[in-house]
Design a protein around this motif. Structure first.
Motif, PDB file in Angstrom:
ATOM      1  N   CYS A   1     -33.554 -33.832  -3.342  1.00 28.58           N
ATOM      2  CA  CYS A   1     -32.995 -33.126  -2.188  1.00 28.58           C
ATOM      3  C   CYS A   1     -34.067 -32.470  -1.330  1.00 28.58           C
ATOM      4  O   CYS A   1     -33.747 -31.774  -0.357  1.00 28.58           O
ATOM      5  CB  CYS A   1     -32.018 -32.046  -2.662  1.00 28.58           C
ATOM      6  SG  CYS A   1     -30.511 -32.692  -3.379  1.00 28.58           S
ATOM      7  N   GLN A   2     -35.353 -32.686  -1.673  1.00 28.76           N
ATOM      8  CA  GLN A   2     -36.468 -32.043  -0.985  1.00 28.76           C
ATOM      9  C   GLN A   2     -36.332 -30.522  -1.027  1.00 28.76           C
ATOM     10  O   GLN A   2     -36.599 -29.824  -0.049  1.00 28.76           O
ATOM     11  CB  GLN A   2     -36.587 -32.541   0.467  1.00 28.76           C
ATOM     12  CG  GLN A   2     -36.908 -34.004   0.610  1.00 28.76           C
ATOM     13  CD  GLN A   2     -38.292 -34.370   0.097  1.00 28.76           C
ATOM     14  OE1 GLN A   2     -39.058 -33.512  -0.312  1.00 28.76           O
ATOM     15  NE2 GLN A   2     -38.598 -35.653   0.095  1.00 28.76           N
ATOM     16  N   LEU A   3     -35.900 -30.030  -2.169  1.00 28.23           N
ATOM     17  CA  LEU A   3     -35.837 -28.598  -2.413  1.00 28.23           C
ATOM     18  C   LEU A   3     -36.917 -28.242  -3.405  1.00 28.23           C
ATOM     19  O   LEU A   3     -37.327 -29.063  -4.247  1.00 28.23           O
ATOM     20  CB  LEU A   3     -34.465 -28.202  -2.971  1.00 28.23           C
ATOM     21  CG  LEU A   3     -33.263 -28.508  -2.085  1.00 28.23           C
ATOM     22  CD1 LEU A   3     -31.969 -28.153  -2.804  1.00 28.23           C
ATOM     23  CD2 LEU A   3     -33.346 -27.759  -0.752  1.00 28.23           C
ATOM     24  N   ALA A   4     -37.387 -27.015  -3.322  1.00 28.71           N
ATOM     25  CA  ALA A   4     -38.432 -26.555  -4.237  1.00 28.71           C
ATOM     26  C   ALA A   4     -37.908 -26.596  -5.664  1.00 28.71           C
ATOM     27  O   ALA A   4     -36.738 -26.297  -5.928  1.00 28.71           O
ATOM     28  CB  ALA A   4     -38.853 -25.140  -3.875  1.00 28.71           C
ATOM     29  N   ILE A   5     -38.781 -26.997  -6.566  1.00 28.02           N
ATOM     30  CA  ILE A   5     -38.395 -27.056  -7.972  1.00 28.02           C
ATOM     31  C   ILE A   5     -39.092 -25.940  -8.738  1.00 28.02           C
ATOM     32  O   ILE A   5     -40.189 -25.509  -8.378  1.00 28.02           O
ATOM     33  CB  ILE A   5     -38.758 -28.432  -8.587  1.00 28.02           C
ATOM     34  CG1 ILE A   5     -40.269 -28.666  -8.538  1.00 28.02           C
ATOM     35  CG2 ILE A   5     -38.024 -29.546  -7.870  1.00 28.02           C
ATOM     36  CD1 ILE A   5     -40.717 -29.919  -9.270  1.00 28.02           C
ATOM     37  N   PRO A   6     -38.480 -25.441  -9.806  1.00 33.72           N
ATOM     38  CA  PRO A   6     -39.092 -24.351 -10.564  1.00 33.72           C
ATOM     39  C   PRO A   6     -40.278 -24.851 -11.389  1.00 33.72           C
ATOM     40  O   PRO A   6     -40.178 -25.895 -12.055  1.00 33.72           O
ATOM     41  CB  PRO A   6     -37.952 -23.869 -11.455  1.00 33.72           C
ATOM     42  CG  PRO A   6     -37.064 -25.048 -11.623  1.00 33.72           C
ATOM     43  CD  PRO A   6     -37.159 -25.821 -10.336  1.00 33.72           C
ATOM     44  N   LEU A   7     -41.401 -24.127 -11.323  1.00 36.75           N
ATOM     45  CA  LEU A   7     -42.549 -24.428 -12.168  1.00 36.75           C
ATOM     46  C   LEU A   7     -42.673 -23.398 -13.290  1.00 36.75           C
ATOM     47  O   LEU A   7     -43.021 -23.730 -14.416  1.00 36.75           O
ATOM     48  CB  LEU A   7     -43.824 -24.429 -11.320  1.00 36.75           C
ATOM     49  CG  LEU A   7     -45.136 -24.673 -12.082  1.00 36.75           C
ATOM     50  CD1 LEU A   7     -45.147 -26.072 -12.688  1.00 36.75           C
ATOM     51  CD2 LEU A   7     -46.340 -24.481 -11.155  1.00 36.75           C
ATOM     52  N   LEU A   8     -42.364 -22.157 -12.953  1.00 34.84           N
ATOM     53  CA  LEU A   8     -42.437 -21.067 -13.936  1.00 34.84           C
ATOM     54  C   LEU A   8     -41.157 -20.255 -13.820  1.00 34.84           C
ATOM     55  O   LEU A   8     -40.830 -19.759 -12.743  1.00 34.84           O
ATOM     56  CB  LEU A   8     -43.651 -20.174 -13.651  1.00 34.84           C
ATOM     57  CG  LEU A   8     -44.069 -19.205 -14.749  1.00 34.84           C
ATOM     58  CD1 LEU A   8     -44.619 -19.936 -15.953  1.00 34.84           C
ATOM     59  CD2 LEU A   8     -45.108 -18.211 -14.222  1.00 34.84           C
ATOM     60  N   ILE A   9     -40.426 -20.154 -14.925  1.00 34.00           N
ATOM     61  CA  ILE A   9     -39.167 -19.421 -14.900  1.00 34.00           C
ATOM     62  C   ILE A   9     -39.143 -18.431 -16.045  1.00 34.00           C
ATOM     63  O   ILE A   9     -39.876 -18.576 -17.031  1.00 34.00           O
ATOM     64  CB  ILE A   9     -37.954 -20.373 -15.021  1.00 34.00           C
ATOM     65  CG1 ILE A   9     -37.943 -21.088 -16.369  1.00 34.00           C
ATOM     66  CG2 ILE A   9     -37.927 -21.373 -13.883  1.00 34.00           C
ATOM     67  CD1 ILE A   9     -36.679 -21.871 -16.628  1.00 34.00           C
ATOM     68  N   PRO A  10     -38.317 -17.378 -15.923  1.00 31.79           N
ATOM     69  CA  PRO A  10     -38.214 -16.426 -17.024  1.00 31.79           C
ATOM     70  C   PRO A  10     -37.614 -17.089 -18.251  1.00 31.79           C
ATOM     71  O   PRO A  10     -36.845 -18.039 -18.155  1.00 31.79           O
ATOM     72  CB  PRO A  10     -37.293 -15.336 -16.468  1.00 31.79           C
ATOM     73  CG  PRO A  10     -36.540 -15.972 -15.366  1.00 31.79           C
ATOM     74  CD  PRO A  10     -37.449 -17.011 -14.786  1.00 31.79           C
TER      75      PRO A  10
END
Length: 1568
Positions: A130-139
């Motif tokens: 979807c060309q949305l930012a993806i999580p690289l670092l999450i809690p």
């Protein structure tokens, strides 16, 4: 200050009602369940718990709008005016509303925390699409001592395509691709939006890659997502407007960097450029240290300063600027005040460009991949998702597996599937016979089968010597499900990366060579030069390289499947234990979202044995669930897989440098409410290789396309016909293939539906345009249908597309907008595309609601049928539909079950009707006969109603059977009318008989009364003389002779033998007297070869013929036997009517026999010679008809001769006389007389009752011999085979129907005389049970009458008869000497009951097995009535039709070699070993009396006449028929002698078939 999210988790997760899924408990299976209704944004206001499902629903369909949502405020509505006071009031209410809402980023983080790692991976991939930012670092909250988790596993599947600086296209796996990293963070709270500006830097299409304040819900407070690191990529297209020439990784830190210093240090370690947004007004001394870290990091820094700089900030910047003057890196400053976002982003573009210029700037920090960040993450004490033990170990195993493939090569490490290509080719040739030449079909087929076995043996050898990779892939199958899923995931990830790396240069070279070839052709269009040939060879070689370098998870799974198939086909001892586990694991993975390969795309082969094993294991795990099959068809690269992935959130491959090759299926579960509504449990989504693939651009490719279309359309309950673009030529090609496939399905009663999906339509909202396009497509479909119908010779049947399937263009033609919103690779998917896909999905769900889904078993059966038909290539309109056959067989079994109950009851009513009518006098018959008939007709009507209700109920439960409902109802009505007619006929016969013999009965009754009076007077004389029984009997006998001597006897009977001789002599002319005389001396009743007029048949080279004398002899004997049986039945009817033999009756019978024998013809001329006609008529009349006529004469005499009748009553009169002389008490005499009458009636009734008992026993026995025609036939064949004597088969070859009837009679006898647990025979047990039932009914009736008080014996007897009228039929006149005297009932009853018990025991002891002869014919007729309802035989092999009742076409599952029926090659006179099931696939021709001396192609056999057209012979090569192959191989010599031909050339494989194998094959075929 870094904050762990435990506190906020309680609020957010509870608000979203995700507590049950935390942590990591939300699975793919739960998310991908198909729901009845999609969640709309408006529903989120009423129920916040729908927020996560709304987001998942949209993101899985690649609709980026699903990331954002905004809830309406609770008070007021849009457009409502508020007062000034309410606007100016304290903001506490507004703040409260905001606190009660969830930020979209928090909702996304909550979903990620609740998702297991497999769902998380898919969700991240969808976000990237979807060309949305993806999580690289999450809690992270479920890992001890860790607060943050680096996502590596979740990113591993993401691949991207872009244009390199050299201008070539590339595809890369983003988790391992090393790229420059640009990070963005903020210090303080700048007024400008960091995320919005970074979006402008990355994407000129104004798409919100990073969530920002301008998005819906962007101003809500974040509780979980601060500290989140998000990642996106900039991908160039090398257009002039591109900001950068190389791909870049952008990482964005959510929240204030001062609160997440560890994250800032992490970014500093990995970033080539850091963009720091600084709020000048918020800067204080606590931020100085963080600012200093940015200055001392190795990478470049761009400061975006917002607002007026304070002293603290100025001093810090000046101080640090001095300290870094010697460092080779760039620090830039951008003043953001009074600038808009575009201006700021433009300046950042320029600065970033300067940072990437020159090696000194670019190499200051090495390019990094996501996986290269793991080491840095460990230093910062982050948890890495791949470090879970199961995941880590699975990755290591997958890496070792791939390393070995790279080292040794796919051909060496996955060798079995390389052989599969040859197996697939050989199996097709086995069925298609394209290279057969002059070899006999069965010999050719047998060689191909042996070749396949040899190839399987080669696979075994390869597996044993090169099984290292197989064992490495097989080893994790014993692991836990989670570990297996990790392992399969890594294998897919690594093989995709391998394929991307290996295929890209080959594909580039292929494209370059293809362009050179096109240029060469353009220069010399009509010349085939050496250069062109060389280029074609190079392209072919490159195509081979593309195939060999392609590697995916499916290749490993193919090896597993081939191991299973090889073990099964070679019957290896290790097959069952190991392979069952393989199938179970494959079924588990299918259940958990992994596709199964239905067709090997490289070999164009369906591994049926493996697939059936997997689906059988699936059935064992979840039950025989109902599945709805959705398939897709379209040209290559038309977006089929993308559409299915968007529709159901699936994972069909759409990248890795490879298009879908072959056919794959994936299982999708329906949620509970939808299951209840649709009675369906799963959707099986079938994704297909594209049509018109360049690799198969030839005639071979055309066949491949037709095969694919036929298979996927046949499998699908609904097929989506996917059309890309608006090119009418492309559209027509696809539609042509589809229409042909739909016509094939409709002809065999497989009724799929379709949806035409027209993709990439510019304006899907223009209703007028759409209506016009739909009408044009409908016209095109109708035109194509007419053309296809003409090609298949069925133009009368199919005139429009609606004649083929149920089609409505307004509902079944749909338009979908383009996939991308702009130009890839940075373009997001078009939200309109997802919305259009949702409409298609709704239409699919509508189909599910209105259809009858298949069971898992049905699906595998259908797949098997379709593939076997496709193997035959030219099946077109004649392939086997096993599901339809199963449905028909089940319906037939159900009908037979209820029909037998009805016929059994009708048989009982008919017997009782006859018994009741026989005891009536003439007057009573006239008065009560019709009433008795009506009573039994009413009973029949009740049975008919129950019969109809049972069948109606069956049709309501089985939709497949409804196509035959009308025919079954007609069959039922015909049966009922026939039974009623028979009962009325029986009544008419018995009525006429009773009325017609009134005078005879009166005469008999007069003589009987006179003898009783004489006997009574004689008893009075000897009552007190106390003579012994012997003396009494002597006196009685002497007097009896005197009494009956005066009664006239019918001694003037016609001598049937003399009568017949006279009839025969008079029937033929004078000059045939000698022949008649010779005929009377002969005993030959069968037709012989010398009896026939046979013409000399012209010989046709290479043609088949069955024109042998033995063939005609057999046919003539069958006809003769039918003639004799018809006459025997007529004589039986005469016997029932009480007719006596007369010369005229004898003449009529003989004349009918003679005339019918003369009518046995060949080509319009009598087949039998005149001498033969005379002999056959005389001998068959003597042996078959005279015994029946004599039996009729004897019965007539017995019923009508007074003296014979009285002789039959002598014993009872003697007992009555003896009692009168010796017994003093009237009670005893009465009881004895009554018991004798009852005993006589019981004995008379027992044959009929035992007949019904035997029928019931056989109906409900566990033996399947009598359950169907097929099982009875198979049982007979097995029995004959076990005798090991060809003579057993001679009668069968001559007259199979008579043989089956005889076998039925033998089987009934065998069952009747089987020993039970009680030590007696079955028939004896039935006999005893019937006696017991009768006596029990009598005891109950007598006990009831006991309450009546004293009564005369005659009155009591008449009352008793009323009670037992339906149990036992006895004449009202008991012929007792003192029948008018009163009896003490209680004492009489007790005495009578004792007598009855004694009688019961006596009758049981007197059981005589000869009773079987009285009932055997009736029992046999009962079962053969439905088992042999259809007596048609195959026009070639003479195999009997398997079906009964009304059916459209005759068929059998057990055709025979044509030589069994006498077919031979006319040039060599060798018997033909080919089967008609293979002959109809060939170009062979045949000739016989039906073709009028004309040779006919076997494929056109249905054109000969109606009989040939009524047979449906399925084309099968080398399948089943093992029994008859064994038979012909075993009795080849005997058959040749029998048919006066030469022995057949028997294929070597047939000679290896044992009798046990043959028996097992036919048992399996007919389920006995």
């Amino acid at each position: 200050m870094e904050v762990k999210c435990d506190v906020h988790y309680q609020q957010v997760v509870k608000h979203l009602r995700l507590q049950n899924y935390y942590p990591r408990k939300l699975t793919c299976e739960r998310v991908f369940e198909v729901c009845k209704k999609e969640i709309s944004p408006e529903e989120l206001n009423d129920d916040p718990s729908k927020i996560p499902w709304y987001m998942l629903q949209n993101l899985m369909m690649c609709n980026y709008e699903g990331r954002c949502f905004e809830l309406e405020e609770s008070q007021g509505f849009h457009g409502t005016a508020f007062s000034l006071s309410s606007v100016l009031q304290d903001d506490e209410t507004s703040l409260s509303n905001e606190n009660s809402q969830v930020s979209p980023t928090d909702a996304l983080v909550a979903i990620l925390l609740c998702s297991d790692n497999f769902l998380r991976q898919i969700l991240i991939e969808k976000l990237s699409t979807c060309q949305l930012a993806i999580p690289l670092l999450i809690p992270v909250t479920d890992v001890s001592n860790k607060e943050w988790e680096l996502i590596v596993w979740g990113i591993s599947t993401i691949t991207k395509k872009w244009k390199t600086s050299s201008g070539s296209s590339c595809e890369k796996s983003m988790a391992v691709e090393k790229l420059p990293i640009v990070s963005a963070l903020r210090l303080g709270r700048p007024k400008i939006s960091k995320s919005k500006i970074i979006n402008c830097v990355i994407n000129e299409q104004k798409h919100d890659i990073f969530f920002n304040s301008g998005c819906k819900g962007g101003n809500l407070e974040r509780k979980l997502s601060d500290g989140l690191l998000e990642m996106a990529w900039y991908l160039p297209t090398q257009k002039r407007t591109n900001a950068f020439s190389d791909a870049l990784t952008f990482i964005n830190l959510r929240g204030n960097a001062s609160d997440f210093k560890r994250h800032t240090y992490f970014l500093s370690d990995i970033s080539l450029v850091t963009i720091a947004f600084v709020s000048c007004t918020d800067f204080d001394k606590h931020d100085t240290g963080l600012l200093e870290s940015l200055y001392i990091q190795r990478g470049h820094v761009i400061f975006i300063l917002d607002g007026a700089s304070g002293k603290e900030l100025k001093d810090a910047l000046y101080r640090m600027e001095k300290n870094i003057r010697d460092v080779k890196k760039q620090v830039h400053y951008v003043k953001a005040s009074n600038k808009n976002e575009l201006k700021i982003s433009g300046e950042i573009w320029g600065l970033l460009g300067s940072n990437f210029e020159g090696d000194s700037n670019r190499n200051i920090v090495s390019d990094r991949s996501v996986e290269m960040c793991i080491e840095v993450a460990h230093r910062r004490n982050y948890h890495v998702d791949e470090m879970v033990q199961d995941c880590f170990e699975a990755k290591q195993s997958a890496k070792i597996l791939l390393d070995r493939i790279i080292k040794e090569g796919k051909e060496n490490e996955l060798p079995m599937q390389m052989v599969t290509v040859k197996i697939g080719e050989t199996r097709k040739e086995q069925h298609r016979l394209l290279r057969k030449g002059n070899m006999q079909i069965e010999e050719y087929v047998d060689r191909r089968k042996k070749e396949i076995v040899d190839l399987r043996s080669k696979q075994l050898d390869l597996h044993q010597n090169k099984c290292c990779t197989y064992q490495m892939f097989r080893a994790p199958f014993t692991n836990s499900l989670i570990k297996r899923k990790y392992f399969f995931g890594f294998v897919k990830i690594m093989t995709d990366r391998y394929s991307i790396k290996g295929l890209q240069p080959i594909r580039e070279e292929y494209i370059r060579k293809w362009n050179e070839l096109c240029d060469e052709r353009k220069n010399e269009p009509n010349t085939l030069t050496a250069s062109l040939n060389s280029m074609k060879d190079i392209l072919n070689e490159l195509e081979q390289q593309l195939s060999h370098n392609s590697l995916g998870l499916e290749h490993y799974n193919r090896e597993i499947g081939q191991k299973y198939e090889m073990s099964a086909e070679l019957k290896l001892s290790t097959h069952h234990s190991d392979n069952r586990h393989l199938a179970r694991v494959a079924a588990e993975m299918l259940l958990h979202g992994y596709p199964i390969e239905l067709m090997d795309g490289d070999a164009t082969h369906v591994p049926l044995t493996w697939i059936e094993a997997v689906f059988t294991s699936l059935k064992d795990q979840i039950g025989n669930k109902k599945i709805f099959v959705l398939s897709v068809l379209g040209i290559q690269s038309s977006g089929k897989s993308t559409m299915l992935n968007a529709m159901f959130g699936l994972q069909f491959s759409v990248s890795a440098g490879r298009c879908t090759k072959g056919i794959f299926a994936q299982l999708v579960s329906l949620d509970r409410s939808l299951r209840e509504d649709t009675q369906c449990d799963y959707i099986l989504v079938v994704d297909t290789e594209g049509l018109r693939s360049p690799e198969f651009a030839s005639q071979l490719g055309s066949n491949r396309d037709n095969e694919l279309a036929t298979l996927v359309i046949g499998l699908g309950d609904v097929t989506i016909i996917n059309i890309m673009g608006e090119n009418p030529t492309d559209m027509q090609d696809t539609l042509q293939i589809a229409v042909h496939a739909f016509m094939k399905m409709e002809n065999v009663h497989i009724k799929p539906s379709c949806i035409f999906v027209h993709q990439n339509v510019t304006d899907v909202t223009a209703s007028d345009l759409n209506t016009t396009q739909k009408r044009s497509m409908r016209e095109m479909l109708d035109t194509i249908t007419k053309i296809a119908a003409e090609a298949e010779n069925c133009s009368e049947r199919y005139k429009s597309f609606s004649d083929v399937i149920n089609f409505q263009e307004n509902k079944h033609i749909m338009y979908i907008s383009s996939l991308w919103q702009g130009d890839p690779p940075m373009a997001p998917p078009n939200p309109g595309y997802s919305k259009c896909i949702l409409q298609v999905k709704k239409q699919v769900l509508e189909f599910i609601k209105n259809s009858k889904p298949k069971s898992i078993t049905d699906f595998t059966t259908l797949l098997s049928d379709l593939w076997r038909a496709i193997l035959c290539q030219n099946f077109v309109f004649s392939f086997k539909n096993s599901l339809e056959i199963q449905a028909f067989n089940s319906l037939d079994a159900e009908y037979v079950k209820h029909a037998r109950t009805f016929r059994r009851n009708a048989l009982e009513y008919s017997d009782r009707l006859q018994s009741e009518c026989k005891k009536l006098t003439t007057e009573k018959m006239r008065e009560e006969g019709e009433q008795i008939l009506d009573w039994y007709l009413k009973k029949l009507e009740d049975n008919i109603i129950a019969f109809r209700a049972s069948m109606t109920s069956y049709f309501a439960d089985d939709v497949k059977a409804c196509q035959w409902q009308g025919k079954i109802e007609l069959q039922l009505e015909d049966l009922c009318k026939e039974i009623i007619k028979e009962m009325k006929g029986v009544f008419t016969s018995i009525r006429n008989k009773v009325i017609g013999r009134a005078e005879i009965d009166a005469n008999i009754e007069m003589h009987e009364r006179e003898i009783y009076r004489k006997a009574k007077r004689l008893a009075d004389v000897y009552r007190n003389k106390q003579l012994s029984d012997m003396d009494l009997e002597k006196e009685f006998a002497n007097n009896w002779k005197t009494w009956v001597s005066n009664i006239p006897s019918s001694d003037d009977c016609v001598d049937i033998g003399r009568s017949f001789q006279k009839i025969a002599e008079e029937n033929y002319l004078e000059n045939n007297k000698a022949e008649v005389s010779l005929a009377f001396q002969s005993s030959e009743t069968e037709v012989t070869e010398h009896d026939l007029h046979l013409r000399n048949w012209k010989k046709f080279k290479s043609y088949f013929s069955n024109a042998s004398a033995k063939t005609y002899v057999n046919d003539a004997n069958c006809t003769k036997q039918n003639i004799v049986e018809k006459l025997q039945k007529q004589i039986s009817n005469h016997t029932l009517n009480g007719t006596n033999y007369t010369n005229q009756l004898g003449f009529d019978c003989f004349n009918s026999l003679s005339c019918d024998l003369k009518e046995i013809k060949l080509d319009g001329k009598s087949l039998l010679k005149s001498k033969a006609q005379i002999r056959l008529a005389v001998c068959n009349f003597k042996t078959s008809l005279i015994p029946s006529l004599k039996k009729m004469q004897e019965q007539y005499k017995h019923e009508n001769d007074p003296r014979l009748y009285l002789e039959s009553r002598k014993e009872r009169l003697w007992q009555t006389f003896k009692d009168e002389c010796t017994v003093r008490h009237i009670i005893s005499k009465a009881a004895s007389a009554i018991s004798r009458e009852i005993a006589c009636a019981i004995k008379i009734s027992l044959p009929d009752k035992c007949k019904l008992g035997v029928i019931d026993h056989l109906r409900y026995s566990s033996s399947k011999s009598f359950s169907s025609k097929m099982s009875l036939h198979a049982s007979m064949l097995i029995a004959m085979a076990e005798k090991g004597n060809f003579d057993c088969f001679k009668e069968y070859l001559c007259n199979p129907i008579l043989c089956i009837k005889n076998f039925t009679s033998e089987q009934i006898k065998k069952v009747c005389f089987e020993t039970t647990k009680a030590g007696c025979s079955v028939l004896q047990e039935i006999y005893a049970c019937e006696v017991h039932n009768i006596v029990s009914a009598l005891n109950q009736a007598i006990a009831t009458l006991n309450a009546k008080g004293d009564i005369t014996l005659k009155s009591w007897w008449l009352t008793l008869l009323d009670y037992i009228d339906k149990v036992l039929c006895i004449k009202t006149d008991i012929r007792f000497f003192d029948e008018e005297r009163d009896l003490a009932l209680e004492e009489f009853s007790d005495k009578l009951l004792d007598e009855l018990n004694g009688i019961k025991d006596k009758i049981i002891r007197e059981y005589d097995s000869s009773i079987f002869s009285e009932i055997s014919t009736s029992c046999c007729d009962f079962f053969t009535a439905d088992l042999l309802a259809c007596q048609e035989v195959c026009p070639f092999c003479k195999a009997l039709c398997d079906l009964n009742g009304i059916h459209d076409h005759h068929r059998t599952d057990c055709h025979r070699p044509n030589g069994v029926a006498g077919y031979r090659w006319t040039d060599s006179t060798k018997l033909d070993s080919d089967l008609c099931t293979t002959a109809v696939m060939s170009n062979y021709r045949f000739i016989n009396e039906d073709t009028n001396s004309t040779s006919i192609n076997f494929r056109d056999y249905r054109t000969v006449n109606e009989h040939y057209a009524s047979w449906k012979i399925e084309p099968l090569a080398g399948e089943s028929e093992m029994f008859w192959k064994w038979f012909m191989a075993t009795y080849n010599t005997e058959l040749a002698e029998y048919y006066n031909a030469k022995e057949a050339d028997i294929p070597a494989g047939w000679k290896r078939i044992t009798m046990e194998q043959a028996k097992e094959d036919i048992k399996k075929l007919y389920n006995i």
